[in-house]
Design a protein around this motif. Structure first.
Motif, PDB file in Angstrom:
ATOM      1  N   CYS A 123       0.826  -1.207   0.000  1.00  0.00           N
ATOM      2  CA  CYS A 123       0.000   0.000   0.000  1.00  0.00           C
ATOM      3  C   CYS A 123       0.862   1.259   0.000  1.00  0.00           C
ATOM      4  N   SER A 126       2.655   1.832  -3.305  1.00  0.00           N
ATOM      5  CA  SER A 126       1.706   2.310  -4.309  1.00  0.00           C
ATOM      6  C   SER A 126       1.330   3.771  -4.087  1.00  0.00           C
ATOM      7  N   CYS A 155      -4.987   4.318  -8.637  1.00  0.00           N
ATOM      8  CA  CYS A 155      -4.337   3.208  -7.914  1.00  0.00           C
ATOM      9  C   CYS A 155      -3.855   3.652  -6.539  1.00  0.00           C
ATOM     10  N   SER A 159      -5.166   2.182  -2.950  1.00  0.00           N
ATOM     11  CA  SER A 159      -4.179   1.690  -1.981  1.00  0.00           C
ATOM     12  C   SER A 159      -4.303   2.419  -0.647  1.00  0.00           C
ATOM     13  N   TYR A 162      -7.352   1.042   1.212  1.00  0.00           N
ATOM     14  CA  TYR A 162      -7.052  -0.254   1.837  1.00  0.00           C
ATOM     15  C   TYR A 162      -6.125  -0.098   3.028  1.00  0.00           C
ATOM     16  N   TYR A 163      -5.162   0.796   2.928  1.00  0.00           N
ATOM     17  CA  TYR A 163      -4.221   1.010   4.021  1.00  0.00           C
ATOM     18  C   TYR A 163      -4.956   1.510   5.263  1.00  0.00           C
ATOM     19  N   ILE A 178      -3.989  -5.568  -3.501  1.00  0.00           N
ATOM     20  CA  ILE A 178      -2.996  -4.546  -3.163  1.00  0.00           C
ATOM     21  C   ILE A 178      -1.737  -4.731  -4.014  1.00  0.00           C
ATOM     22  N   MET A 181      -2.431  -3.467  -7.520  1.00  0.00           N
ATOM     23  CA  MET A 181      -2.344  -2.002  -7.577  1.00  0.00           C
ATOM     24  C   MET A 181      -0.894  -1.537  -7.616  1.00  0.00           C
ATOM     25  N   CYS A 182      -0.052  -2.182  -6.818  1.00  0.00           N
ATOM     26  CA  CYS A 182       1.366  -1.830  -6.769  1.00  0.00           C
ATOM     27  C   CYS A 182       2.045  -2.120  -8.115  1.00  0.00           C
ATOM     28  N   GLN A 185       1.096   0.442 -10.655  1.00  0.00           N
ATOM     29  CA  GLN A 185       1.858   1.679 -10.469  1.00  0.00           C
ATOM     30  C   GLN A 185       3.233   1.582 -11.129  1.00  0.00           C
TER      31      GLN A 185
END
Length: 201
Positions: A123, A126, A155, A159, A162-163, A178, A181-182, A185
């Motif tokens: 997270c 990202s 993204c 993130s 979610y974090y 997650i 998403m990373c 990025q």
């Protein structure tokens, strides 16, 4: 040998803006150069400017019209076609890698209590990558770079959500999205590096 006058070049540029909404100067300059050369060739073959203009723009109409895929809305088709294949391949690869690795390493992650560390790390990476790109390219304009900045921001926002929602409570089941998403990025940053330097407004 016939060449276009300044007024004729200005007429072509104004037509690109009014008819096709080519708003970014770098793209407009590139297209203008190609179209001007083709019009000049036709003029040297005996065609009048107005006729050469119509023939050339009829030929370019499909390439200059907006790309039909919603992702490239308001982007000339010739640009969208350059990006679509690598975007789709990269999205599929990111999803395959991001969805499979956490499940393949499930036992290792659970045994070593790594879910929370990995989830938080993915997270934060990202979010930081998204922030870095948005700051670095804040004033840079262009079709591709504007699209990539939106993707990076989306993204990063997912993130961050979610974090904030799961900090301290990540499980291996939350890791795939997650990680995807990373990986997105990383792909967007690689793509941004390919974009030639554009003028800042």
């Amino acid at each position: 040998m016939k060449t276009l006058s300044t007024n004729q070049i200005q007429h072509i540029e104004e037509f690109l803006i009014s008819q096709y909404h080519i708003k970014y100067q770098d793209t407009r300059d590139e297209v203008l150069d190609h179209i001007a050369c083709e019009i000049e060739e036709l003029m040297n073959e005996g065609k009048e400017y107005d006729n050469a203009f119509k023939i050339t723009f009829n030929k370019w109409n499909k390439d200059l019209s907006p790309h039909p895929w919603i992702r490239y809305k308001n982007v000339p088709s010739f640009l969208g076609r350059q990006w679509i294949k690598r975007d789709i391949i990269s999205i599929i690869l990111c999803m395959l890698i991001g969805l499979s690795i956490p499940y393949l390493l499930k036992e290792f992650i659970e045994h070593n209590n790594l879910a929370n560390i990995l989830g938080s790390s993915f997270c934060l990476v990202s979010i930081l990558l998204g922030g870095f790109i948005c700051i670095k390219y804040f004033k840079v304009k262009g079709y591709r770079i504007s699209q990539l900045k939106k993707d990076v921001l989306a993204c990063g926002a997912i993130s961050l959500f979610y974090y904030l929602m799961f900090i301290g409570g990540f499980t291996y089941k939350l890791l795939p999205l997650i990680l995807v998403m990373c990986l997105y990025q990383v792909y967007y940053i690689i793509e941004i590096q390919k974009v030639r330097p554009l003028s800042k407004l």
